[in-house]
Design a protein around this motif. Structure first.
Motif, PDB file in Angstrom:
ATOM      1  N   LEU A  82      -5.781   2.832  -7.868  1.00 30.44           N
ATOM      2  CA  LEU A  82      -7.316   2.869  -6.178  1.00 30.44           C
ATOM      3  C   LEU A  82      -7.713   1.455  -6.320  1.00 30.44           C
ATOM      4  CD1 LEU A  82      -8.281   6.458  -7.213  1.00 30.44           C
ATOM      5  CD2 LEU A  82      -7.441   5.346  -5.427  1.00 30.44           C
ATOM      6  N   GLU A 135      -9.657   8.493   3.783  1.00 27.34           N
ATOM      7  CA  GLU A 135      -9.313   8.905   2.346  1.00 27.34           C
ATOM      8  C   GLU A 135      -8.677  10.177   2.293  1.00 27.34           C
ATOM      9  OE1 GLU A 135     -10.846   7.703  -1.357  1.00 27.34           O
ATOM     10  OE2 GLU A 135     -12.201   6.379  -0.100  1.00 27.34           O
ATOM     11  N   LEU A 183       2.142   1.796  -3.074  1.00 29.42           N
ATOM     12  CA  LEU A 183       1.327   2.579  -4.399  1.00 29.42           C
ATOM     13  C   LEU A 183       0.704   3.215  -4.029  1.00 29.42           C
ATOM     14  CD1 LEU A 183      -2.082  -0.832  -4.345  1.00 29.42           C
ATOM     15  CD2 LEU A 183      -1.071   0.464  -5.945  1.00 29.42           C
ATOM     16  N   HIS A 184       0.909   4.173  -3.074  1.00 29.16           N
ATOM     17  CA  HIS A 184       0.554   5.879  -2.392  1.00 29.16           C
ATOM     18  C   HIS A 184       1.515   6.941  -3.151  1.00 29.16           C
ATOM     19  CE1 HIS A 184      -1.855   4.224   1.545  1.00 29.16           C
ATOM     20  NE2 HIS A 184      -2.678   4.488   0.525  1.00 29.16           N
ATOM     21  N   THR A 241      -4.208   9.061  -1.685  1.00 29.64           N
ATOM     22  CA  THR A 241      -3.634   8.168  -0.664  1.00 29.64           C
ATOM     23  C   THR A 241      -4.629   7.760   0.603  1.00 29.64           C
ATOM     24  OG1 THR A 241      -2.430   9.382   0.488  1.00 29.64           O
ATOM     25  CG2 THR A 241      -1.121   8.246  -1.248  1.00 29.64           C
ATOM     26  N   MET A 244       0.832  -1.241   0.363  1.00 27.55           N
ATOM     27  CA  MET A 244      -0.137  -0.276  -0.158  1.00 27.55           C
ATOM     28  C   MET A 244       0.799   1.209  -0.316  1.00 27.55           C
ATOM     29  SD  MET A 244      -3.476  -0.711   2.324  1.00 27.55           S
ATOM     30  CE  MET A 244      -3.700   0.644   2.062  1.00 27.55           C
ATOM     31  N   GLU A 271      -6.723  -1.305  -6.635  1.00 25.18           N
ATOM     32  CA  GLU A 271      -5.998  -2.296  -6.317  1.00 25.18           C
ATOM     33  C   GLU A 271      -5.451  -1.958  -5.214  1.00 25.18           C
ATOM     34  OE1 GLU A 271      -4.351  -5.026  -7.424  1.00 25.18           O
ATOM     35  OE2 GLU A 271      -2.721  -5.617  -6.205  1.00 25.18           O
ATOM     36  N   ARG A 272      -5.402  -0.483  -4.377  1.00 25.59           N
ATOM     37  CA  ARG A 272      -5.343  -0.817  -3.736  1.00 25.59           C
ATOM     38  C   ARG A 272      -6.657  -0.507  -2.088  1.00 25.59           C
ATOM     39  NH1 ARG A 272      -7.560   5.021  -2.137  1.00 25.59           N
ATOM     40  NH2 ARG A 272      -8.827   4.248  -2.047  1.00 25.59           N
ATOM     41  N   ASP A 273      -7.372  -0.312  -2.933  1.00 28.55           N
ATOM     42  CA  ASP A 273      -8.962  -1.142  -2.679  1.00 28.55           C
ATOM     43  C   ASP A 273      -9.297  -2.086  -2.037  1.00 28.55           C
ATOM     44  OD1 ASP A 273      -9.875   1.520  -2.179  1.00 28.55           O
ATOM     45  OD2 ASP A 273     -10.843   1.611  -3.867  1.00 28.55           O
TER      46      ASP A 273
END
Length: 520
Positions: A208, A228, A190-191, A233, A187, A210-212
Motif C-alpha cells: 500500500l 479507494e 500492485l493491485h 485497490t 499500479m 508503494e501504491r501511494d
C-alpha cells in the motif's frame, strides 16, 4: 476446566505477540529514512476469554483471560493529508513548468540588453536617420541596410529558438506520458498483489505504501482523482476518465499532428507550420498481466472508435506537469511566436509601403503613369506568415537602391528616408494601433508579469506543500525516539512472558515432584 499447562500456553501467546510487535518496531526503525514509508503499529488485543458463558457452569470468578494476540498490523496514515499533498503537487508541477518556460522565453528575448530586439529596432531607426541626413553617403546607406539584416536576423533567431523550445516541450510531453503509462502498469500489478493479500486476511502495508508513492508521482504529472476500494485497490481518474481501476488500465497515447489540428485544444494554431504532440486517453481497457486485452464497462469502453480516443489538453486538465507543458507550448510559446510575427510583419508592411514610394540614387522617373516611386520593397516577406522566408530585398545589395529620396535624380533628397524614420513612433496595423517599440515593450512587460505570477504561484504551492508534508510526516513518519521506547517496552514484555514460563515450570515442578509422595 482449564488445562494444568494453561499457563504455558498463555506465556507462549505472550512471547509470540511481543516478538511480533518487536518485529514491527524493527521494521519501522529499518525504514526510518525510506521515502513514502508509513510507520506501522502492532495492535494487540486479548484472545477470547475462558470459558464461554453457560448456565451449566459452576459459579466461580471469571472469565479468565487466555492471553494476547496481534489483531492487526496497522499502517498509520491520514487520507485527508494524502489527498491534499496530491492536489498541491499537481499545482506545484504546473507552476514549476510555467515558471521555467517563462524564464526561457525571457532569455530568448534578451530584454533589456544590447542583444535584444529593442536594441536592434532602435539601431535600425538610427541608421535610417543617418541616411535621411546624408542621403548621398553610400557608407550610411550600407549601414542602414546592414541594420535591416540585423533586425530581421534577431526576429528570425528568436522565432527559431521558440520553435526549438516548443519541440523540447513536445519531447518532455512524450517522456511524461511514457512515465504515466509505466506507473499505470505498475499500479495494476500492485493491485493484483494487494488483492491477493487482502483476500487472505492480511494487510499488505508495504504494498500500500508503494501504491501511494506511485499515486503521488502520478499526481505530479496529472490532476488525478482517487477513489479507494475496500479490497485495497484504487480507481484513478483524470478529467472524469478512468486511468486504472484494479487491474484494468487505460493508457494514454501520443500522436504527432499538424499544429492547430482538430485534436488539440488551446491556442495550438500559434505553432502553425509544424507537427505537435497531442495526448489522447485510450478507451481500450487492458489488463497488463494478461497478453489479451480485456474489455470492461465504463466511459469509452463501448462507445465505438470515436468515443474510445478522447483528447486531453490544457482545457480539460487543471494541474500537473503535463498540463503545464501543454499550456507552455500552446499558449506561452505559441503566443510569443505569434506576437513577434505580428510585430515584424506589421513593421515590414509599414516600412515597405514608404520604401516603395521612394527612389534610389540610380532610379529614374517611373515608366507608368500615376506610379509613385521605384516600387521596391525593403523586406521581401514571401507568404507573409512564415518569418523564416523573409529576406532583405536582394536588390539592396547595391546600397544605391535604398529609396531615400522622394524625387528621382535627387541624390541630396533624404525625405523618404525621413518618412521611414518617422514610422518609429507611428501606429502600426496591430491591435490597439501601438508603435513598434510600444508593442514590443508590452510583450516584454507581459512576460515579466507572467513570470512573477508564476514564481509567486510556485512559491505559494511549495509553501503549502511543505506545511502539509510536515503535518503528514508527524502522522506517518518514523520517530526513532518513539520506536526505541516501544522497543524497550516490548523487550520487557517479552522478558516478562519468558519469566512466566519459568514460574509456571516451577509450579509444575512442585506439583509433579512434591505431590503424591506422602507416606513413601
Amino acid at each position: 476446566m482449564r488445562s494444568t499447562f494453561f499457563g504455558l500456553e498463555l506465556a507462549r501467546l505472550g512471547l509470540w505477540a511481543q516478538q511480533r510487535a518487536l518485529d514491527v518496531t524493527g521494521h519501522n526503525i529499518a525504514n526510518a529514512n525510506t521515502e513514502g514509508y508509513s510507520r506501522q503499529v502492532a495492535r494487540l488485543s486479548p484472545t477470547p476469554a475462558y470459558a464461554p458463558p453457560s448456565l451449566a457452569m459452576a459459579a466461580e470468578a471469571g472469565q479468565v483471560g487466555t492471553g494476547v494476540q496481534v489483531a492487526e498490523i496497522q499502517r498509520v496514515r491520514d487520507l485527508f493529508l494524502d489527498r491534499q499533498a496530491r492536489d498541491l503537487k499537481a499545482h506545484l508541477g504546473r507552476w514549476q513548468v510555467r515558471s521555467q518556460t517563462l524564464a526561457e522565453l525571457e532569455t530568448i528575448l534578451g530584454e533589456p540588453s544590447d542583444a535584444g530586439l529593442a536594441r536592434a529596432l532602435a539601431d535600425f531607426w538610427d541608421a535610417l536617420a543617418t541616411v535621411a541626413n546624408r542621403p548621398d553617403s553610400l557608407p550610411a546607406r550600407t549601414a542602414a541596410i546592414q541594420q535591416a539584416h540585423t533586425l530581421l536576423e534577431r526576429f528570425q533567431t528568436a522565432d527559431r529558438q521558440l520553435a526549438d523550445l516548443a519541440d523540447n516541450l513536445d519531447a518532455s510531453l512524450v517522456a511524461r506520458v511514457d512515465r504515466v503509462n509505466q506507473i499505470l502498469v505498475q499500479m495494476a500489478d500492485l493491485h493484483r498483489r494487494i488483492r491477493v493479500a487482502t483476500a487472505a486476511g492480511q494487510t499488505p502495508n508495504d504494498l500500500l505504501d508503494e501504491r501511494d508513492r506511485l499515486l503521488e508521482e502520478l499526481g505530479t504529472l496529472l490532476p488525478v482523482r482517487v477513489t479507494e476500494r475496500p479490497d485495497g485497490t484504487v480507481r484513478v481518474e483524470v478529467a472524469g476518465l478512468p486511468l486504472v481501476d484494479g487491474q484494468v488500465v487505460h493508457r494514454l497515447a501520443v500522436q504527432e499532428e499538424p499544429a492547430g489540428g482538430a485534436g488539440g485544444g488551446g491556442t495550438g494554431s500559434g505553432t502553425s507550420g509544424g507537427l505537435v504532440v497531442r495526448i489522447y486517453w485510450d478507451g481500450t481497457a487492458t489488463v497488463p498481466a494478461s497478453a489479451t486485452p480485456q474489455a470492461v464497462s465504463g466511459p469509452g469502453a463501448s462507445g465505438g472508435a470515436a468515443a474510445a480516443f478522447i483528447p486531453l489538453d490544457d482545457t480539460v486538465l487543471d494541474g500537473g506537469e503535463i498540463d503545464g507543458l501543454l499550456e507552455a507550448r500552446d499558449r506561452l510559446v505559441a503566443g510569443l511566436r505569434q506576437d513577434l510575427k505580428a510585430l515584424f510583419f506589421a513593421l515590414a508592411d509599414a516600412v515597405n509601403a514608404v520604401h516603395r514610394q521612394g527612389y534610389g540614387l540610380n532610379d529614374g522617373p517611373p515608366a507608368g503613369s500615376g506610379q509613385q516611386g521605384a516600387g521596391r520593397d525593403l523586406f521581401v516577406v514571401g507568404s507573409g506568415s512564415d518569418l523564416q522566408q523573409v529576406v532583405v530585398n536582394p536588390e539592396l545589395d547595391d546600397p544605391a537602391n535604398l529609396a531615400a529620396a522622394q524625387m528621382p535624380g535627387a541624390p541630396g533628397d533624404g525625405r523618404n528616408a525621413l518618412a521611414m524614420v518617422q514610422l518609429r513612433h507611428a501606429p502600426l496595423n496591430l491591435p490597439g494601433s501601438p508603435s513598434a517599440q510600444d508593442y514590443l515593450e508590452s510583450v516584454v512587460a507581459g512576460l515579466g508579469i507572467a513570470g512573477r505570477q508564476a514564481e509567486e504561484g510556485q512559491r505559494t504551492a511549495q509553501l503549502l506543500l511543505d506545511q502539509v508534508a510536515a503535518q503528514r510526516e508527524s502522522v506517518r513518519g518514523v520517530s526513532l525516539d518513539e520506536e526505541m521506547t516501544q522497543l524497550i517496552r516490548y523487550q520487557h514484555a517479552y522478558a516478562a512472558a519468558a519469566r512466566l514460563v519459568t514460574a509456571v515450570d516451577t509450579m509444575l515442578g512442585i506439583l509433579i515432584e512434591r505431590t503424591g509422595v506422602v507416606g513413601r
